[in-house]
Design a protein around this motif. Structure first.
Motif, PDB file in Angstrom:
ATOM      1  N   ALA A 144      -1.634   6.422   7.777  1.00  0.00           N
ATOM      2  CA  ALA A 144      -2.991   6.708   8.250  1.00  0.00           C
ATOM      3  C   ALA A 144      -3.493   5.587   9.146  1.00  0.00           C
ATOM      4  N   VAL A 159      -7.769  12.175   8.640  1.00  0.00           N
ATOM      5  CA  VAL A 159      -7.094  11.733   7.410  1.00  0.00           C
ATOM      6  C   VAL A 159      -6.745  12.903   6.493  1.00  0.00           C
ATOM      7  N   TRP A 182      -9.718  11.731  -0.275  1.00  0.00           N
ATOM      8  CA  TRP A 182     -10.150  11.804   1.122  1.00  0.00           C
ATOM      9  C   TRP A 182     -11.098  10.663   1.453  1.00  0.00           C
ATOM     10  N   PHE A 187      -1.719  12.067   5.091  1.00  0.00           N
ATOM     11  CA  PHE A 187      -2.257  10.730   4.918  1.00  0.00           C
ATOM     12  C   PHE A 187      -2.962  10.510   3.579  1.00  0.00           C
ATOM     13  N   LEU A 188      -2.909  11.462   2.689  1.00  0.00           N
ATOM     14  CA  LEU A 188      -3.519  11.298   1.372  1.00  0.00           C
ATOM     15  C   LEU A 188      -2.789  12.191   0.375  1.00  0.00           C
ATOM     16  N   THR A 244     -11.389   7.820  -0.146  1.00  0.00           N
ATOM     17  CA  THR A 244     -10.663   6.547  -0.230  1.00  0.00           C
ATOM     18  C   THR A 244      -9.863   6.283   1.038  1.00  0.00           C
ATOM     19  N   ALA A 245      -9.120   7.298   1.507  1.00  0.00           N
ATOM     20  CA  ALA A 245      -8.312   7.132   2.717  1.00  0.00           C
ATOM     21  C   ALA A 245      -9.203   6.804   3.914  1.00  0.00           C
ATOM     22  N   LYS A 246     -10.306   7.526   4.036  1.00  0.00           N
ATOM     23  CA  LYS A 246     -11.226   7.291   5.152  1.00  0.00           C
ATOM     24  C   LYS A 246     -11.798   5.874   5.097  1.00  0.00           C
ATOM     25  N   GLU A 278       0.832  -1.200   0.000  1.00  0.00           N
ATOM     26  CA  GLU A 278       0.000   0.000   0.000  1.00  0.00           C
ATOM     27  C   GLU A 278       0.871   1.255   0.000  1.00  0.00           C
ATOM     28  N   ARG A 310     -10.466   3.194   3.616  1.00  0.00           N
ATOM     29  CA  ARG A 310      -9.449   2.173   3.871  1.00  0.00           C
ATOM     30  C   ARG A 310      -9.149   2.068   5.368  1.00  0.00           C
ATOM     31  N   LYS A 332       1.547   6.733   2.604  1.00  0.00           N
ATOM     32  CA  LYS A 332       0.634   7.641   3.309  1.00  0.00           C
ATOM     33  C   LYS A 332      -0.555   6.884   3.888  1.00  0.00           C
ATOM     34  N   LEU A 333      -1.053   5.878   3.154  1.00  0.00           N
ATOM     35  CA  LEU A 333      -2.156   5.086   3.673  1.00  0.00           C
ATOM     36  C   LEU A 333      -1.701   4.247   4.859  1.00  0.00           C
TER      37      LEU A 333
END
Length: 520
Positions: free
Chosen positions: A343, A362, A432, A419-420, A434-436, A336, A438, A339-340
């Motif tokens: 997070a 995030v 945003w 984080f993104l 997507t990060a949230k 991955e 995941r 940044k992810l």
């Protein structure tokens, strides 16, 4: 500006090429937008032309499917479609399949979904995407059988990719079981109703022009737009002048009978009431006040909700909190994005000591964290992304976060989001979300109880723990972004000194990363 483009569009700032094409008038209500805009993910003109041709074909197929009448598929066609998905996955990943454990995990998830009869939630979105890309509109029974066959095909593909990851590239002896996919003969297009002076989808866009200027959140616009698209698809036309109260009641009943493709469960009455009916009422009320409609056809239409059964507190238990923080601290990045991975490691800890919303965490930027005297201060601001209250607030970091090395992590990062990574066109909404999502999925692997929200559980827990240790209510509310309870609470400021005194009262979460034992 001409949107119906026949060649890749080069973004003037980033240099990244895009596919852009105007959505035909008869499909805008169903698709919910006026233009298809898709990044080709390259700055090379030659690569862009190849990618453009592929995406153009897929878009045309989607439009064809949306215009077509549903037709049943033969079993041979269903197996052939599953074979298309099998070949796509093996071809896309086979050269670099990664760690074998990835595919062991995928296989385990596949078999769990099958064991718990969750194929609809697990495979349904993939089936819908496959059908649209192939330009197919089919009946519910054919779709159900395709879910079953796609489940088999992707398990087969995952097993092949696991062998590839182990260095075994011998051909799959069972790959020949899939027949060749032949494009079905074209079917007659469904008639498209003509629209009156004001269209339903146009009402949403006109409302948004005013609402966005007034500070309404993009999430509200997305919700209203999606609801109106479903309403138009249900009606079969986009003419605002033809809407009656009976249409709204019929749509309400239709939505209550639908199944959520992600969960395999019926759409909840609360969703229909608070999202669908609320969205229609708001748009129609705006239309009446702006003389687009003579009356609001959704007025008085509602759903009476029973009291929801409460099986447990809304916040995480001690055991859940410690298990989640331990998993976050010990998370090691695989393939991955760094940044992810960061997070997944840091945002649960930040939520545990701040009670902030996961979306607020995030979207943090390096410039949102600073040292003020002996304290480290985090600023949650609309400049970084979405903040529910549209107001910036400051939170003093707990000393444990400092000891764990969060300031050192900040120092190692470049300016910008921690984080993104913003999209090539500079927008944040997609990355945003997507990060949230995941992070939410990661949390769900640890806290599996469906009766507690995977990230919001921290907000309830911080409030509970704060009351237990005697934190000043006004400071606790300010820290979490809750509105003042009384007019008197709006007088005076909650200073960094006041925040630091109260945050220090929160007990530490002690996680031993060596022995992997944790305690409060």
């Amino acid at each position: 500006m001409v949107l119906a483009m026949s060649r890749p569009f080069k973004h003037p700032k980033t240099g990244v090429y895009y596919f852009r094409k105007a959505v035909p008038d008869d499909l805008r209500a169903v698709i919910g937008k006026r233009e298809e805009k898709i990044s080709l993910r390259t700055k090379s003109p030659a690569e862009a032309r190849v990618a453009y041709a592929q995406i153009a074909a897929e878009v045309e197929n989607r439009w064809k499917a949306l215009r077509s009448k549903p037709e049943p598929l033969t079993y041979r066609q269903i197996v052939a479609l599953a074979g298309e998905a099998y070949r796509e996955l093996v071809h896309a990943v086979g050269d670099n399949p990664g760690d074998p454990e990835i595919w062991t995990h995928v296989l385990r998830l596949q078999f769990e979904a099958r064991a718990f009869e969750q194929q609809e939630a697990w495979m349904g979105p993939h089936v819908d995407d496959l059908l649209l890309r192939k330009g197919i509109s089919t009946d519910p029974d054919s779709r159900r059988r395709l879910i079953e066959e796609l489940d088999k095909a992707l398990i087969q593909a995952a097993a092949v990719l696991k062998r590839n990851a182990e260095g075994d590239y011998r051909p799959d002896p069972d790959a020949e079981r899939f027949p060749q996919w032949d494009v079905p003969k074209p079917v007659s297009a469904a008639p498209v109703a003509s629209a009156g002076r004001w269209t339903l989808t146009g009402l949403v866009e006109d409302w948004w022009k005013e609402a966005s200027a007034a500070g309404t959140k993009p999430a509200t616009y997305e919700s209203y737009r999606n609801t109106m698209s479903k309403f138009v698809a249900f009606l079969g036309h986009d003419d605002a002048s033809r809407i009656t109260g009976d249409d709204v009641v019929g749509f309400k009943d239709h939505r209550l009978a639908e199944v959520n493709p992600r969960t395999g469960k019926p759409i909840s009455p609360k969703t229909v009431k608070d999202s669908d009916l609320s969205g229609l009422k708001s748009i129609f009320a705006w239309a009446v006040s702006n003389r687009r409609m003579t009356e609001n056809p959704a007025t008085g239409i509602t759903i009476k909700l029973g009291k929801k059964v409460k099986l447990r507190p809304k916040g995480f238990t001690d055991e859940e909190a410690l298990a989640l923080l331990k998993a976050a601290w010990n998370h090691r990045p695989g393939r991955e994005h760094p940044k992810l991975a960061a997070a997944k490691k840091w945002t649960p800890w930040l939520c545990a000591y701040t009670g902030a919303r996961i979306g607020e965490m995030v979207q943090l930027r390096k410039e949102d964290v600073r040292q003020v005297g002996e304290h480290w201060v985090l600023t949650i601001t609309p400049e970084a992304g979405t903040v529910k209250t549209n107001e910036a607030r400051e939170v003093v970091l707990h000393s444990h976060l400092v000891e764990l090395g969060f300031p050192a992590f900040i120092a190692s990062c470049e300016l910008g989001h921690l984080f993104l990574t913003p999209a090539p066109d500079g927008t944040l909404r997609g990355p945003w979300r997507t990060a949230k999502n995941r992070v939410t999925e990661f949390v769900r692997t640890v806290v599996t109880d469906p009766n507690v929200q995977p990230n919001h559980g921290w907000r309830h827990r911080v409030k509970t723990v704060g009351m237990e240790v005697g934190m000043a209510p006004r400071v606790l509310d300010a820290m979490q972004g809750h509105s003042p309870k009384t007019a008197g609470d709006t007088y005076g400021d909650v200073t960094i000194k006041a925040l630091a005194l109260e945050v220090a009262k929160l007990p530490r979460y002690e996680v031993d990363v060596v022995t992997q034992k944790a305690s409060l």
